[in-house]
Write a protein that holds these residues in place. Structure first.
Motif, PDB file in Angstrom:
ATOM      1  N   GLU A 147       0.617  -1.196  -0.108  1.00  0.00           N
ATOM      2  CA  GLU A 147      -0.125   0.134   0.014  1.00  0.00           C
ATOM      3  C   GLU A 147       0.760   1.396   0.008  1.00  0.00           C
ATOM      4  OE1 GLU A 147      -3.983   1.083   2.395  1.00  0.00           O
ATOM      5  OE2 GLU A 147      -2.144   1.192   3.728  1.00  0.00           O
ATOM      6  N   ILE A 148       0.275   2.447  -0.779  1.00  0.00           N
ATOM      7  CA  ILE A 148       0.899   3.693  -0.596  1.00  0.00           C
ATOM      8  C   ILE A 148      -0.177   4.614  -0.662  1.00  0.00           C
ATOM      9  CG2 ILE A 148       2.152   5.118  -2.134  1.00  0.00           C
ATOM     10  CD1 ILE A 148       3.358   3.216  -3.603  1.00  0.00           C
ATOM     11  N   LEU A 149       0.000   5.449   0.313  1.00  0.00           N
ATOM     12  CA  LEU A 149      -0.905   6.592   0.494  1.00  0.00           C
ATOM     13  C   LEU A 149      -0.197   7.722   0.528  1.00  0.00           C
ATOM     14  CD1 LEU A 149      -2.507   4.247   2.058  1.00  0.00           C
ATOM     15  CD2 LEU A 149      -3.842   6.236   3.030  1.00  0.00           C
ATOM     16  N   LEU A 150      -0.439   8.621  -0.292  1.00  0.00           N
ATOM     17  CA  LEU A 150       0.218  10.026  -0.568  1.00  0.00           C
ATOM     18  C   LEU A 150      -0.644  11.105  -0.730  1.00  0.00           C
ATOM     19  CD1 LEU A 150       2.842  11.365  -1.358  1.00  0.00           C
ATOM     20  CD2 LEU A 150       2.191  10.951  -3.758  1.00  0.00           C
ATOM     21  N   ALA A 151      -0.443  11.999   0.351  1.00  0.00           N
ATOM     22  CA  ALA A 151      -1.082  13.357   0.125  1.00  0.00           C
ATOM     23  C   ALA A 151       0.176  14.333   0.029  1.00  0.00           C
ATOM     24  CB  ALA A 151      -1.610  13.778   1.754  1.00  0.00           C
ATOM     25  N   MET A 152       0.102  14.991  -1.228  1.00  0.00           N
ATOM     26  CA  MET A 152       1.248  15.629  -1.795  1.00  0.00           C
ATOM     27  C   MET A 152       0.710  17.006  -2.518  1.00  0.00           C
ATOM     28  SD  MET A 152       4.356  16.350  -2.079  1.00  0.00           S
ATOM     29  CE  MET A 152       4.611  14.953  -1.186  1.00  0.00           C
ATOM     30  N   PHE A 153       1.145  18.143  -1.777  1.00  0.00           N
ATOM     31  CA  PHE A 153       0.869  19.617  -2.234  1.00  0.00           C
ATOM     32  C   PHE A 153       1.500  19.548  -3.749  1.00  0.00           C
ATOM     33  CE2 PHE A 153       1.930  24.111  -2.771  1.00  0.00           C
ATOM     34  CZ  PHE A 153       0.726  24.693  -2.834  1.00  0.00           C
TER      35      PHE A 153
ATOM     36  N   MET B 153       3.281  14.110   2.704  1.00  0.00           N
ATOM     37  CA  MET B 153       2.891  12.672   3.607  1.00  0.00           C
ATOM     38  C   MET B 153       2.748  11.853   2.799  1.00  0.00           C
ATOM     39  SD  MET B 153       0.643  12.755   6.842  1.00  0.00           S
ATOM     40  CE  MET B 153       1.227  14.103   7.728  1.00  0.00           C
ATOM     41  N   LEU B 154       3.714  10.537   3.191  1.00  0.00           N
ATOM     42  CA  LEU B 154       3.535   9.280   2.454  1.00  0.00           C
ATOM     43  C   LEU B 154       3.531   8.221   3.524  1.00  0.00           C
ATOM     44  CD1 LEU B 154       4.110   7.529  -0.012  1.00  0.00           C
ATOM     45  CD2 LEU B 154       6.736   7.846   0.086  1.00  0.00           C
ATOM     46  N   VAL B 155       2.567   7.056   3.258  1.00  0.00           N
ATOM     47  CA  VAL B 155       2.673   5.993   4.217  1.00  0.00           C
ATOM     48  C   VAL B 155       2.725   4.735   3.374  1.00  0.00           C
ATOM     49  CG1 VAL B 155       1.315   4.705   5.929  1.00  0.00           C
ATOM     50  CG2 VAL B 155       1.080   7.301   5.882  1.00  0.00           C
ATOM     51  N   ILE B 156       3.827   3.902   3.523  1.00  0.00           N
ATOM     52  CA  ILE B 156       4.364   2.673   2.873  1.00  0.00           C
ATOM     53  C   ILE B 156       3.756   1.522   3.813  1.00  0.00           C
ATOM     54  CG2 ILE B 156       6.072   1.543   1.901  1.00  0.00           C
ATOM     55  CD1 ILE B 156       5.599   3.942   0.322  1.00  0.00           C
ATOM     56  N   ASP B 157       2.710   0.858   3.192  1.00  0.00           N
ATOM     57  CA  ASP B 157       2.686  -0.668   3.943  1.00  0.00           C
ATOM     58  C   ASP B 157       2.242  -0.475   5.271  1.00  0.00           C
ATOM     59  OD1 ASP B 157       3.150  -1.712   1.427  1.00  0.00           O
ATOM     60  OD2 ASP B 157       5.221  -2.224   2.006  1.00  0.00           O
TER      61      ASP B 157
ATOM     62  N   ILE C 119       5.540   2.632   7.345  1.00  0.00           N
ATOM     63  CA  ILE C 119       6.480   3.632   7.329  1.00  0.00           C
ATOM     64  C   ILE C 119       5.920   4.837   7.010  1.00  0.00           C
ATOM     65  CG2 ILE C 119       8.662   4.144   5.798  1.00  0.00           C
ATOM     66  CD1 ILE C 119       8.876   1.445   7.171  1.00  0.00           C
ATOM     67  N   LEU C 120       6.560   6.003   7.959  1.00  0.00           N
ATOM     68  CA  LEU C 120       5.707   7.301   7.420  1.00  0.00           C
ATOM     69  C   LEU C 120       7.020   8.062   7.083  1.00  0.00           C
ATOM     70  CD1 LEU C 120       3.652   9.503   8.091  1.00  0.00           C
ATOM     71  CD2 LEU C 120       4.451   9.638  10.281  1.00  0.00           C
ATOM     72  N   VAL C 121       6.658   8.795   5.843  1.00  0.00           N
ATOM     73  CA  VAL C 121       7.679   9.947   5.285  1.00  0.00           C
ATOM     74  C   VAL C 121       6.753  11.111   5.565  1.00  0.00           C
ATOM     75  CG1 VAL C 121       8.952  10.522   3.250  1.00  0.00           C
ATOM     76  CG2 VAL C 121       8.421   8.105   3.770  1.00  0.00           C
ATOM     77  N   THR C 122       7.431  12.201   6.098  1.00  0.00           N
ATOM     78  CA  THR C 122       6.935  13.534   6.171  1.00  0.00           C
ATOM     79  C   THR C 122       8.131  14.480   6.013  1.00  0.00           C
ATOM     80  OG1 THR C 122       7.584  13.506   8.715  1.00  0.00           O
ATOM     81  CG2 THR C 122       5.279  12.683   8.080  1.00  0.00           C
ATOM     82  N   GLY C 123       7.722  15.731   6.053  1.00  0.00           N
ATOM     83  CA  GLY C 123       8.628  16.877   5.851  1.00  0.00           C
ATOM     84  C   GLY C 123       8.008  18.185   5.190  1.00  0.00           C
ATOM     85  N   SER C 124       8.974  18.930   4.889  1.00  0.00           N
ATOM     86  CA  SER C 124       8.327  20.170   4.170  1.00  0.00           C
ATOM     87  C   SER C 124       8.825  19.886   2.580  1.00  0.00           C
ATOM     88  CB  SER C 124       9.369  21.271   4.601  1.00  0.00           C
ATOM     89  OG  SER C 124      10.714  21.078   4.612  1.00  0.00           O
TER      90      SER C 124
END
Length: 179
Positions: free
Chosen positions: A52-58, A123-127, A130-135
């Motif tokens: 799974e990939i969930l991505l919220a990206m500006f 913001m990105l969530v993998i499986d 795994i949380l990927v965040t930042g500016s």
């Protein structure tokens, strides 16, 4: 998670210009542009997604990262949910990604926040762990020119919280489609 390609985040150390200091937590890696290779780290993380990939990206106008997402969108074993801000999703790169053939395990929502403002998350969530965040916006300037931060963490509780919030925003955008 033990057999996951990102079970040990030290695989991401190759993208850090100055090595992480001794004792740096094994479950987190933080990178800074323009000195670290944020693009490489993001491409690697996306490539490791198995379920799974969930991505919220500006802002998403990195062709290589869009191609990596498309590869996962074409994988019937990976569920992909893309949540994009409407003020950015009209760009050439976003239009190309959104115009892709129909992927049965993918949902794309384009819109605004619940209060009509921009959806400014990166913001990105993998499986689910795994949380990927930042500016960092996923763009050449965001990854290579601007001062930005990107953190990758193995943290199931924080990933679950982010996953829920991204899904709420995604559902809101699907209910109020972008014209």
């Amino acid at each position: 998670m033990r057999n996951h390609p990102l079970a040990d985040l030290s695989v991401l150390d190759q993208f850090k210009t100055i090595p992480f200091p001794p004792g740096y937590p094994a479950d987190i890696r933080t990178f800074y542009s323009p000195v670290d290779d944020l693009h490489g780290a993001l491409a690697y993380v996306i490539g490791c997604a198995q379920h799974e990939i969930l991505l919220a990206m500006f802002g998403l106008d990195d062709d290589e990262l869009a191609a990596a997402l498309k590869t996962k969108m074409a994988d019937p074993h990976v569920r992909v949910e893309l949540t994009l801000d409407s003020s950015q999703a009209g760009g050439l790169h976003e239009r190309t990604l959104l115009a892709a053939e129909a992927f049965p395990n993918t949902s794309v929502a384009v819109g605004r926040s619940e209060r009509g403002a921009i959806m400014h998350l990166k913001m990105l969530v993998i499986d689910a762990t795994i949380l990927v965040t930042g500016s960092t916006n996923w763009s050449a300037s965001g990854e290579h020119l601007q001062d930005n931060e990107l953190t990758v963490a193995i943290h199931p509780a924080r990933a679950a919280e982010a996953r829920l919030r991204i899904s709420q925003i995604h559902s809101h955008m699907l209910a109020k489609p972008y014209p």
